[in-house]
Design a protein around this motif. Structure first.
Motif, short mmCIF file in Angstrom:
data_model
loop_
_atom_site.label_atom_id
_atom_site.label_comp_id
_atom_site.label_asym_id
_atom_site.label_seq_id
_atom_site.Cartn_x
_atom_site.Cartn_y
_atom_site.Cartn_z
N PRO A 9 0.83 -1.20 0.00
CA PRO A 9 0.00 0.00 0.00
C PRO A 9 0.87 1.25 0.00
CG PRO A 9 -0.83 -1.61 1.58
CD PRO A 9 0.47 -2.14 1.06
N HIS A 10 0.29 2.33 -0.47
CA HIS A 10 1.08 3.54 -0.74
C HIS A 10 1.85 4.02 0.49
CE1 HIS A 10 2.23 7.23 -2.67
NE2 HIS A 10 1.79 7.89 -1.62
N ALA A 11 1.23 3.96 1.69
CA ALA A 11 1.89 4.50 2.86
C ALA A 11 2.23 3.41 3.87
CB ALA A 11 1.00 5.57 3.52
N SER A 12 2.43 2.20 3.42
CA SER A 12 2.75 1.11 4.34
C SER A 12 4.25 1.08 4.63
CB SER A 12 2.31 -0.23 3.75
OG SER A 12 3.16 -0.58 2.67
N LEU A 13 4.61 0.41 5.71
CA LEU A 13 6.01 0.28 6.06
C LEU A 13 6.75 -0.54 5.01
CD1 LEU A 13 8.28 0.80 8.05
CD2 LEU A 13 7.57 -1.24 9.31
N GLY A 14 6.09 -1.58 4.48
CA GLY A 14 6.71 -2.37 3.43
C GLY A 14 7.04 -1.54 2.21
N ARG A 15 6.15 -0.60 1.88
CA ARG A 15 6.39 0.27 0.72
C ARG A 15 7.60 1.17 0.98
NH1 ARG A 15 4.29 3.77 -3.24
NH2 ARG A 15 6.14 4.90 -3.90
N VAL A 16 7.71 1.71 2.18
CA VAL A 16 8.84 2.57 2.51
C VAL A 16 10.15 1.81 2.39
CG1 VAL A 16 9.95 3.83 4.39
CG2 VAL A 16 7.52 4.17 3.94
N LEU A 17 10.18 0.59 2.90
CA LEU A 17 11.40 -0.21 2.81
C LEU A 17 11.71 -0.60 1.37
CD1 LEU A 17 11.10 -2.45 5.98
CD2 LEU A 17 12.76 -0.65 5.54
N ASP A 18 10.68 -0.86 0.56
CA ASP A 18 10.91 -1.15 -0.86
C ASP A 18 11.65 0.00 -1.52
OD1 ASP A 18 9.80 -3.61 -0.86
OD2 ASP A 18 7.88 -3.02 -1.75
N ALA A 22 17.58 0.09 0.11
CA ALA A 22 18.97 -0.03 -0.34
C ALA A 22 19.75 1.27 -0.17
CB ALA A 22 19.00 -0.45 -1.81
N THR A 23 19.06 2.37 0.08
CA THR A 23 19.73 3.67 0.12
C THR A 23 19.80 4.27 1.51
OG1 THR A 23 18.94 4.09 -2.11
CG2 THR A 23 19.75 5.98 -0.89
N LEU A 24 18.68 4.29 2.23
CA LEU A 24 18.63 4.99 3.50
C LEU A 24 18.35 4.08 4.69
CD1 LEU A 24 16.68 8.28 2.69
CD2 LEU A 24 19.10 8.03 3.17
N LEU A 25 17.47 3.10 4.53
CA LEU A 25 17.00 2.32 5.67
C LEU A 25 17.32 0.85 5.50
CD1 LEU A 25 13.46 3.92 6.20
CD2 LEU A 25 15.55 4.39 7.48
N GLU A 26 17.54 0.19 6.64
CA GLU A 26 17.69 -1.27 6.66
C GLU A 26 16.81 -1.82 7.78
OE1 GLU A 26 21.77 -1.21 9.36
OE2 GLU A 26 21.54 -2.64 7.73
N LEU A 27 16.23 -3.00 7.54
CA LEU A 27 15.41 -3.64 8.56
C LEU A 27 16.33 -4.40 9.52
CD1 LEU A 27 12.59 -4.46 9.62
CD2 LEU A 27 12.72 -6.44 8.09
N VAL A 28 16.26 -4.04 10.79
CA VAL A 28 17.07 -4.73 11.80
C VAL A 28 16.31 -5.93 12.34
CG1 VAL A 28 18.27 -4.49 14.02
CG2 VAL A 28 18.24 -2.59 12.41
N CYS A 29 15.09 -5.72 12.77
CA CYS A 29 14.25 -6.82 13.22
C CYS A 29 12.80 -6.35 13.23
CB CYS A 29 14.67 -7.32 14.60
SG CYS A 29 14.84 -6.04 15.86
N LEU A 110 19.07 3.74 10.18
CA LEU A 110 19.32 4.81 9.21
C LEU A 110 20.79 4.78 8.80
CD1 LEU A 110 18.57 7.42 7.67
CD2 LEU A 110 19.09 8.68 9.77
N THR A 111 21.03 4.72 7.51
CA THR A 111 22.38 4.64 6.96
C THR A 111 23.27 5.75 7.49
OG1 THR A 111 21.50 3.67 4.94
CG2 THR A 111 23.71 4.57 4.82
N ARG A 112 24.51 5.41 7.83
CA ARG A 112 25.47 6.41 8.28
C ARG A 112 25.76 7.40 7.15
NH1 ARG A 112 30.38 3.72 11.57
NH2 ARG A 112 30.65 5.93 12.05
N GLY A 113 25.85 8.67 7.49
CA GLY A 113 26.09 9.70 6.49
C GLY A 113 24.82 10.41 6.07
N ALA A 114 23.67 9.74 6.24
CA ALA A 114 22.39 10.38 5.93
C ALA A 114 21.92 11.15 7.16
CB ALA A 114 21.36 9.34 5.54
N SER A 115 21.35 12.33 6.95
CA SER A 115 20.88 13.14 8.07
C SER A 115 19.42 12.82 8.37
CB SER A 115 21.04 14.63 7.77
OG SER A 115 20.07 15.04 6.83
#
Length: 544
Positions: A9-18, A22-29, A110-115
């Motif tokens: 869905p447009h505003a789902s957490l899965g959509r944000v991670l999609d 690869a650029t800003l966020l990684e799923l830890v658990c 949150l990826t290091r280097g990104a604010s």
């Protein structure tokens, strides 16, 4: 026609991670596929009790210790949050995994280097939190209307390369996944949501933009040999057009020239991107007009004010009215563009303070409604928020903000707007408040009364009378400046030395003029009533 894989869905957490995984966020658990849209973005404050929207995505700024993160996950679970973002690297542990599982709150890094500011801005674009005038679902070419991120991923799949969609100013509107396959310049571009100036200048000097905007065919760009080491992967770009208007461009990071089929697919994609960009523009215009109408109706305080506040999400909340305007002359086109730019900036700034804030341009004034606590210093909070906004935009544009009192209900909203307008008028005219950029009516009440007296005098057509009238007539006949001498003496509270310095004359010369004006005007300068009458006339009635 472009076809995209099934997406979240447009505003789902899965959509944000999609889109950002690869650029800003990684799923830890945690489970990113839990049903439900993200209800908003909030910043964790360890001091205050959280007031979170349901299914909030929480930014855990400054969180480092695993036990602290685990406690917050449990607390956020009780508030029905969907995810917590902390700064990477985050070591996955049994404690964190158990906390995420039991709370139902996913933990992201949150990826290091990104604010955090970059993340918040990108999340706002992805989530499209504005719900005013929300129409039903609509598709263009099989892609949800205006969903440029979904379109970027579809194009990336077609040409097998990570892509960005940019506007005419090289600002990134959307980007696909797989950006790690590009080079550091692409990552820097995405993090800043703008092509860095040194890369844009290099492309302009090589004539890339000129060739791009003249042609309908893709343009192949070789990386510079040694001058910009971060730019190491070639690019293929194609212009996005709507008729004769260039809306922007698509940029793909490739390792070799595109085949004929993929080049043709990229050109076809550009036509579809144009439709979506036009839809985004039209939708933004419609939403902006609707928000303006609702805010205007609410501020008028009439019969429709309660319904307007309800549609803005501000019903039953105490709010403070902000009134912003630009000071100084400018041509109409520049002024209109600058006012809208400031309106958009204020709307974003206020949304960071409270997700239900609203801002709109009404006439030449931008109004903002900021929800505040009923039992707190809402007026002072709004004053600090306004000052912070003006500090952020700097002094390139001379803007001022009037702050109204707290309105606890619909009936008080019109009065709050009137107070903000009165304070704003003083700031715009600089009437005794030239050093201020933000003010409440209480800060400039006397100046506001003087301006209103001037309005009354102008409406009646009153002219100076008594001593001031006689001095003005004498100055006109003899080319003297007795009126200005009187004004300088009154402004200096009778300090002859200070008044003479203001008039750039010797104190003895000033004393002579003072005696002369007392004779000509027939004014007793030792009489406090006479001094007040003269001062009031000089303030509100133009001797000229």
């Amino acid at each position: 026609m472009l076809v995209s894989k099934n997406r979240q869905p447009h505003a789902s957490l899965g959509r944000v991670l999609d889109d950002l995984g690869a650029t800003l966020l990684e799923l830890v658990c945690g489970d990113p596929d839990r049903p439900g849209d993200i209800g908003g973005v909030a910043i964790h404050d360890p001091i205050e009790e959280p007031a979170l929207p349901r299914h909030a995505l929480v930014l855990g700024v400054g969180l480092r210790r695993p036990e602290e993160i685990a406690r917050l996950l449990a607390d956020l679970g009780r508030h029905e949050a969907c995810a917590l973002v902390v700064r990477a690297p985050v070591t996955r542990s049994d404690e964190l995994a158990a906390a995420a599982r039991e709370s139902g709150v996913a933990l992201l890094g949150l990826t290091r280097g990104a604010s955090w500011a970059q993340l918040a801005a990108i999340l706002r674009s992805l989530l499209a939190e504005g719900d005013v005038g929300d129409a039903g679902p609509e598709t263009l070419g099989g892609i949800p209307s205006g969903d440029l991120f979904a379109l970027a991923n579809a194009i990336a799949a077609l040409i097998d390369a990570p892509v960005t969609i940019e506007d005419r100013g090289s600002r990134v509107l959307a980007f696909s996944g797989r950006q790690h396959e590009a080079d550091p310049s692409r990552v820097e571009t995405i993090l800043g949501r703008q092509v860095p100036e040194r890369f844009a200048r290099m492309l302009a000097e090589r004539g890339v933009f000129r060739e791009l905007y003249r042609s309908d065919a893709p343009v192949y760009v070789e990386p510079p040999s040694s001058t910009l080491a971060e730019f190491s992967v070639p690019r293929v770009a194609v212009a996005v057009r709507a008729g004769d208007e260039v809306l922007g461009s698509i940029w793909a990071a490739v390792h070799e020239r595109l085949s004929a089929d993929r080049a043709r697919a990229l050109c076809d994609a550009a036509k579809l991107v144009a439709l979506h960009m036009l839809r985004v523009r039209a939708g933004a215009d419609v939403e902006r007009r609707l928000r303006t109408d609702l805010l205007s109706t609410a501020l008028e305080g009439g019969a429709g004010a309660r319904e307007a506040l309800n549609r803005l999400g501000l019903a039953s909340q105490s709010v403070v009215v902000l009134a912003l305007a630009i000071v100084g002359p400018s041509d109409d086109a520049t002024s209109a563009t600058e006012r809208q730019r400031l309106t958009d900036g204020l709307a974003m700034h206020l949304s960071a303070v409270h997700p239900r804030s609203a801002a709109a341009l009404i006439g030449d004034t931008t109004y903002g409604l900021v929800p505040v606590a009923r039992d707190g210093d809402g007026e002072g909070q709004a004053l600090r928020t306004a000052a912070d906004f003006l500090e952020r935009i700097g002094h390139r544009v001379r803007a001022v903000i009037g702050v109204g009192p707290v309105a606890h209900d619909v009936a008080g909203l019109a009065d709050a707007r009137a107070s903000a307008d009165r304070a704003l008028r003083v700031l715009r005219t600089g009437n005794g408040a030239r050093h201020l950029r933000v003010a409440r009516l209480a800060d400039v009440h006397v100046e506001a009364l003087v301006l209103e007296l001037r309005d009354l005098v102008a409406a009646r057509g009153d002219r100076p009378t008594g001593p001031v009238a006689r001095l003005a007539a004498y100055d006109k006949r003899h080319s003297t400046n007795l009126v200005e001498t009187l004004r300088a003496w009154l402004d200096a509270f009778g300090d002859v030395v200070a008044a003479a310095a203001a008039m750039y004359v010797h104190p003895n010369t000033f004393r002579y003029r003072l005696r002369r004006l007392a004779e000509v005007g027939g004014i007793d300068l030792s009489d406090p009533d006479a001094r007040f009458a003269a001062m009031l006339q000089l303030r509100v009635v133009s001797p000229g």
